[in-house]
Design an enzyme around this catalytic site. Structure first.
Site, short mmCIF file in Angstrom:
data_model
loop_
_atom_site.label_atom_id
_atom_site.label_comp_id
_atom_site.label_asym_id
_atom_site.label_seq_id
_atom_site.Cartn_x
_atom_site.Cartn_y
_atom_site.Cartn_z
CG ASP A 133 -1.53 0.17 7.31
OD1 ASP A 133 -1.41 -1.11 7.38
OD2 ASP A 133 -2.62 0.79 6.91
CG ASP B 61 -1.81 1.13 1.27
OD1 ASP B 61 -1.86 2.21 0.38
OD2 ASP B 61 -2.50 1.14 2.25
#
Length: 441
Positions: free
Chosen positions: A308, A289
């Protein structure tokens, strides 16, 4: 500089399949009734109604976007995944919806937040923390992040999953896909089924914070000796499937790099690009991501904080080797080999005409030219992205070329494209040829 929590709009997450289905059903009913009015008006004017145009009015765009952002979970993540597909072939109105869904979601109101903490840690959850900030640092599709201090004094970033998200993944996706197909928002020439399948798999993975914690530890081990990066320390004793606790790492948004000295931002951007290639070729695991919020900047030590790892995934050896061969062919300007490797990784459709092959190769050659130069690549002044976009729009007009690559290839290309945008945002100058050559030797 330290992380400053944004002001997020509180909005309760609908929980339970019935409640979430009702929200989606209400949205569909409202859109249908407005479309019916539009069809009647078009008929009175003697016009043939365009279903997609009737659906994607400015008012409906706002309604769709707000409802999907309110739902969070699978519906919001689906929007993010759909946005990975080239916007050159999507209606601009749909692109507008997807752009909003890439931004932060609404936050849980205090009452719902308390119920989540009690479900995760029990009614005496306050004993586990010396302090807990109810204002979230960030809110996304699966959960939101809060600052806290553990009972032992360690400063934490605590990610809490929205209630009902995991149990509603499959039904949410089915309902959202039905709405997308019925509304005509998605081009019929593009098969949405592979993206739906990938969204289902990724959402179940991202909703498992035990899994994310394992990737957090894995990246910490892989980068233990690389002082350019900071990976938060995982706290498994305060983590569950619905909560992920890690050390809070004071830092600023990565865009703050644009204010740093040229040499500093060049080194930082180079480090991120090199890390991406190490993930692909050496680690065989990648955080896929490229959201800017997943990178933070610690100016006092000139380090990048990595955040993340929910979208982390292992890279199949065959895919890694295919990209290495593609990189080698691109550096050497071997057009036939470039086409073979593009097909091998599933990036293009097989059996293209010569004209179509030439158009794609010309575009690939344009991209690889940045890796074959003798000088550093100036992201701030380069027009390469605009040239590629213009070529992509031309190719996108040929519906025979419309194609969604396999998920692994799609995510990898998204990561590379995101880093290009980041390097452009901070105005970096990078010796791309040297970095590329170091991974094909």
């Amino acid at each position: 500089m330290t992380n400053q929590p944004p002001t997020l709009r509180p909005n309760a997450v609908p929980t339970g399949r019935v409640a979430r289905f009702a929200r989606m059903g209400g949205l569909a009913t409202g859109l249908a009734s407005r479309a019916a009015v539009g069809r009647a008006a078009a008929a009175l004017r003697g016009e043939r109604p365009d279903m997609a145009a009737l659906m994607l009015t400015p008012g409906n765009i706002t309604r769709i976007t707000e409802r999907l952002a309110e739902m969070r979970g699978a519906t919001m993540k689906l929007g993010q995944l759909l946005s990975m597909e080239s916007e050159d072939v999507l209606p601009p109105e749909l692109a507008k919806i997807l752009a909003r869904l890439r931004a932060e979601a609404d936050a849980m109101p205090p009452k719902q937040l308390k119920s989540v903490l009690e479900a995760v840690y029990g009614s005496e959850f306050r004993r586990k923390f010396n302090s807990f900030d109810p204002q979230p640092l960030a809110a996304a599709s699966i959960g939101q992040v809060h600052r806290a201090t553990a009972a032992d004094g360690m400063r934490l970033a605590l990610k809490l999953q929205y209630p009902g998200v995991r149990n509603s993944i499959d039904s949410d996706l089915d309902n959202a896909a039905a709405l997308i197909r019925w509304s005509g928002m998605w081009p019929r020439e593009l098969d949405i089924a592979p993206l739906m399948q990938e969204a289902r798999r990724q959402l179940h993975e991202e909703a498992d914070y035990v899994r994310e914690g394992s990737y957090l530890r894995r990246f910490a081990d892989l980068l233990e000796d690389d002082t350019r990066f900071i990976v938060p320390h995982h706290r498994p004793d305060l983590s569950t499937r619905d909560a992920l606790a890690m050390s809070f790492e004071p830092s600023a948004p990565i865009e703050a790099l644009s204010e740093a000295a040229p040499a500093v931002r060049d080194r930082a951007a180079s480090a991120l690009i090199e890390l991406c290639l190490r993930e692909l070729f050496d680690f065989r695991v990648m955080q896929t991501d490229p959201n800017f919020a997943n990178y933070q900047w610690r100016a006092e030590t000139e380090q990048i904080v990595l955040l993340d790892f929910g979208a982390a995934r292992d890279i199949p050896e065959e895919l890694a080797q295919g990209h290495r061969r593609l990189l080698q062919a691109g550096l050497e300007g071997m057009r036939d080999d470039i086409m073979v490797e593009l097909a091998g990784i599933g990036f293009i459709k097989p059996d293209l005409s010569k004209a179509q092959r030439d158009a794609i190769l010309d575009m690939a050659e344009l991209g690889f030219s940045a890796l074959r130069g003798a000088e550093t690549f100036d992201f701030a002044t380069s027009t390469l992205a605009d040239q590629l976009r213009q070529r992509g729009q031309v190719i996108g007009q040929e519906r025979e070329l419309w194609h969604i690559p396999p998920a692994d290839t799609l995510f990898l290309q998204r990561k590379i494209g995101g880093l290009y945008l980041l390097a452009t945002r901070v105005g970096a100058r990078i010796d791309l040829p040297a970095i590329a050559r170091s991974f094909v030797r």
